[in-house]
Scaffold this active site. Structure first.
Site, short mmCIF file in Angstrom:
data_model
loop_
_atom_site.label_atom_id
_atom_site.label_comp_id
_atom_site.label_asym_id
_atom_site.label_seq_id
_atom_site.Cartn_x
_atom_site.Cartn_y
_atom_site.Cartn_z
N LYS A 160 -4.21 1.54 -1.96
CA LYS A 160 -4.73 0.24 -1.51
C LYS A 160 -5.09 -0.65 -2.69
O LYS A 160 -5.61 -0.15 -3.69
CB LYS A 160 -5.98 0.48 -0.67
CG LYS A 160 -6.73 -0.78 -0.29
CD LYS A 160 -7.91 -0.47 0.60
CE LYS A 160 -8.85 -1.65 0.74
NZ LYS A 160 -8.23 -2.82 1.38
N TRP A 181 8.94 -4.00 11.60
CA TRP A 181 9.27 -2.86 12.45
C TRP A 181 8.75 -3.04 13.88
O TRP A 181 8.86 -2.17 14.71
CB TRP A 181 8.88 -1.49 11.88
CG TRP A 181 7.62 -1.42 11.13
CD1 TRP A 181 6.39 -1.13 11.61
CD2 TRP A 181 7.48 -1.60 9.71
NE1 TRP A 181 5.49 -1.15 10.59
CE2 TRP A 181 6.13 -1.43 9.42
CE3 TRP A 181 8.35 -1.93 8.67
CZ2 TRP A 181 5.63 -1.55 8.13
CZ3 TRP A 181 7.85 -2.04 7.39
CH2 TRP A 181 6.50 -1.85 7.13
N LYS A 220 -3.08 -3.75 -3.69
CA LYS A 220 -2.04 -4.62 -4.25
C LYS A 220 -2.26 -6.08 -3.84
O LYS A 220 -2.32 -6.97 -4.69
CB LYS A 220 -0.65 -4.13 -3.79
CG LYS A 220 -0.37 -2.69 -4.22
CD LYS A 220 0.91 -2.14 -3.65
CE LYS A 220 0.86 -1.83 -2.17
NZ LYS A 220 -0.04 -0.70 -1.84
N THR A 221 -2.38 -6.29 -2.55
CA THR A 221 -2.51 -7.67 -2.07
C THR A 221 -3.88 -8.25 -2.43
O THR A 221 -3.98 -9.43 -2.81
CB THR A 221 -2.27 -7.73 -0.54
OG1 THR A 221 -0.91 -7.34 -0.30
CG2 THR A 221 -2.49 -9.12 0.01
N THR A 222 -4.92 -7.43 -2.36
CA THR A 222 -6.25 -7.95 -2.72
C THR A 222 -6.30 -8.31 -4.20
O THR A 222 -6.94 -9.30 -4.57
CB THR A 222 -7.39 -6.97 -2.36
OG1 THR A 222 -6.95 -5.65 -2.55
CG2 THR A 222 -7.83 -7.14 -0.93
N ARG A 249 -8.96 -16.67 -9.06
CA ARG A 249 -9.24 -16.90 -10.49
C ARG A 249 -8.54 -18.16 -10.97
O ARG A 249 -9.15 -19.04 -11.59
CB ARG A 249 -8.76 -15.67 -11.27
CG ARG A 249 -9.06 -15.74 -12.74
CD ARG A 249 -8.70 -14.43 -13.40
NE ARG A 249 -9.74 -13.43 -13.25
CZ ARG A 249 -9.67 -12.19 -13.73
NH1 ARG A 249 -8.59 -11.79 -14.34
NH2 ARG A 249 -10.67 -11.35 -13.58
N GLU A 285 4.42 -8.77 -0.79
CA GLU A 285 5.26 -7.82 0.00
C GLU A 285 6.76 -8.12 -0.12
O GLU A 285 7.54 -7.70 0.73
CB GLU A 285 4.87 -7.81 1.50
CG GLU A 285 3.40 -7.93 1.83
CD GLU A 285 2.55 -6.72 1.48
OE1 GLU A 285 3.12 -5.69 1.06
OE2 GLU A 285 1.30 -6.81 1.60
N ASN A 322 1.51 3.32 -3.81
CA ASN A 322 1.13 3.62 -2.42
C ASN A 322 -0.34 3.39 -2.10
O ASN A 322 -0.73 3.44 -0.95
CB ASN A 322 1.49 5.07 -2.08
CG ASN A 322 2.99 5.27 -2.01
OD1 ASN A 322 3.72 4.38 -1.60
ND2 ASN A 322 3.45 6.43 -2.43
N PHE A 359 5.78 -8.50 12.44
CA PHE A 359 5.99 -7.36 11.54
C PHE A 359 7.40 -6.84 11.74
O PHE A 359 7.87 -6.73 12.87
CB PHE A 359 4.96 -6.29 11.92
CG PHE A 359 4.62 -5.38 10.80
CD1 PHE A 359 4.42 -4.04 11.05
CD2 PHE A 359 4.50 -5.85 9.50
CE1 PHE A 359 4.08 -3.19 10.02
CE2 PHE A 359 4.16 -5.02 8.47
CZ PHE A 359 3.95 -3.68 8.73
P1 ATP Z 1 -4.70 -4.46 0.47
O1 ATP Z 1 -4.14 -5.60 1.30
O2 ATP Z 1 -5.88 -3.84 1.13
O3 ATP Z 1 -4.89 -4.81 -0.97
P2 ATP Z 1 -2.19 -3.23 -0.18
O4 ATP Z 1 -1.62 -4.58 -0.30
O5 ATP Z 1 -2.28 -2.40 -1.41
O6 ATP Z 1 -3.61 -3.30 0.51
P3 ATP Z 1 -0.24 -2.64 1.87
O7 ATP Z 1 0.77 -1.56 1.76
O8 ATP Z 1 0.23 -4.05 1.78
O9 ATP Z 1 -1.42 -2.34 0.84
O10 ATP Z 1 -0.97 -2.37 3.21
C1 ATP Z 1 -1.74 -3.26 3.86
C2 ATP Z 1 -2.66 -2.55 4.78
O11 ATP Z 1 -2.48 -1.14 4.75
C3 ATP Z 1 -4.10 -2.77 4.36
O12 ATP Z 1 -4.87 -2.82 5.52
C4 ATP Z 1 -4.43 -1.57 3.54
O13 ATP Z 1 -5.80 -1.26 3.57
C5 ATP Z 1 -3.62 -0.48 4.20
N1 ATP Z 1 -3.19 0.54 3.23
C6 ATP Z 1 -3.00 0.39 1.90
N2 ATP Z 1 -2.67 1.55 1.30
C7 ATP Z 1 -2.65 2.48 2.28
C8 ATP Z 1 -2.41 3.90 2.33
N3 ATP Z 1 -2.12 4.57 1.22
N4 ATP Z 1 -2.47 4.51 3.52
C9 ATP Z 1 -2.76 3.82 4.64
N5 ATP Z 1 -3.00 2.50 4.66
C10 ATP Z 1 -2.96 1.82 3.52
MG MG Z 2 -0.18 -5.63 0.59
#
Ligand code: ATP
Ligand code: MG
Length: 199
Positions: free
Chosen positions: A41, A96, A43-45, A53, A131, A39, A94
């Site tokens: 932040k 939803w 994953k995508t970064t 890389r 995702e 849950n 998106f």
């Molecule tokens: P990022 O893209 O920043 O690496 P992520 O891929 O881990 O995040 P996602 O669930 O894909 O997270 O969400 C994408 C968006 O939601 C991003 O803007 C991220 O900052 C935000 N986000 C990630 N985790 C959370 C959280 N626990 N609560 C609220 N928003 C979140």
């Molecule tokens: Mg993500």
């Protein structure tokens, strides 16, 4: 040498032995399956960091963005001119927001075909399925089909899967699983997603 230096030297020596032992045991070489889930932040970064890389060594990389393909994405904009990078996005808003199960499923299956093509192409060093976990969760995509494509991919190809609640079967197949832990998130304290930081 004083006591402290001696102790430090001994513990460094032990550490070196443990690391050397692990290095000696790691003999296999092949592409990996990585899952970035949880849950928190990052994953995508983390996935795009790995894309950067791999591109840095001149490898071919393909990214499929499920769900957020239509969103702004700074890292995609920065890297897209690299001839070794191919990005395919799901042609819908998106999920939803659209709330149309039929058209979302179709859009998912369309972009999944691109993913299948990538997963069969030995010239592609790294494939990112960003995702994709939600596609399985919503039932847009069949887990058996995803497993099949992953299992039969070229030996040297690495795949990164991102998204919360990764399917058990994908976790079972993974070589590396990183669970991003949500210790705190700014969003939950009323802070807006920030350009160049969150997307
Ligand atoms: P990022 O893209 O920043 O690496 P992520 O891929 O881990 O995040 P996602 O669930 O894909 O997270 O969400 C994408 C968006 O939601 C991003 O803007 C991220 O900052 C935000 N986000 C990630 N985790 C959370 C959280 N626990 N609560 C609220 N928003 C979140
Ligand atoms: Mg993500």
């Amino acid at each position: 040498m004083n006591d402290r230096e001696t102790r430090h030297k001994q513990s460094m020596q032990k550490l070196k032995e443990r690391v050397d032992e692990k290095v000696a045991k790691a003999t296999e070489q092949r592409g990996l399956l990585l899952v970035f889930t949880g849950n928190g932040k990052g994953k995508t970064t983390a996935a795009w960091g790995t894309v950067t890389r791999a591109l840095g060594y001149g490898y071919k990389v393909s990214v499929v963005q499920f769900i957020k393909g239509m969103w702004e994405c700074g890292e995609r904009d920065r890297l897209i001119d690299d001839e070794n990078l191919d990005v395919q996005v799901m042609a819908t808003g998106f999920t939803w927001e659209t709330q149309n199960r039929e058209s979302d499923t179709q859009a998912c299956l369309d972009v999944w075909q691109e993913a299948e093509r990538m997963l069969a192409d030995p010239s592609i060093y790294l494939v990112v399925l960003d995702e994709i976990t939600y596609m399985l969760k919503f039932g847009y995509l069949d887990v058996a089909r995803v497993k099949q494509a992953l299992q039969h991919r070229p030996t040297e190809q690495t795949v990164i899967i991102t998204g919360r609640n990764a399917h058990r079967d994908l976790l079972d197949m993974a070589d590396t699983i990183t669970e991003m832990h949500d210790t705190r998130h700014a969003f939950n304290n009323g802070l807006q997603a920030r350009r160049g930081i969150d997307y």
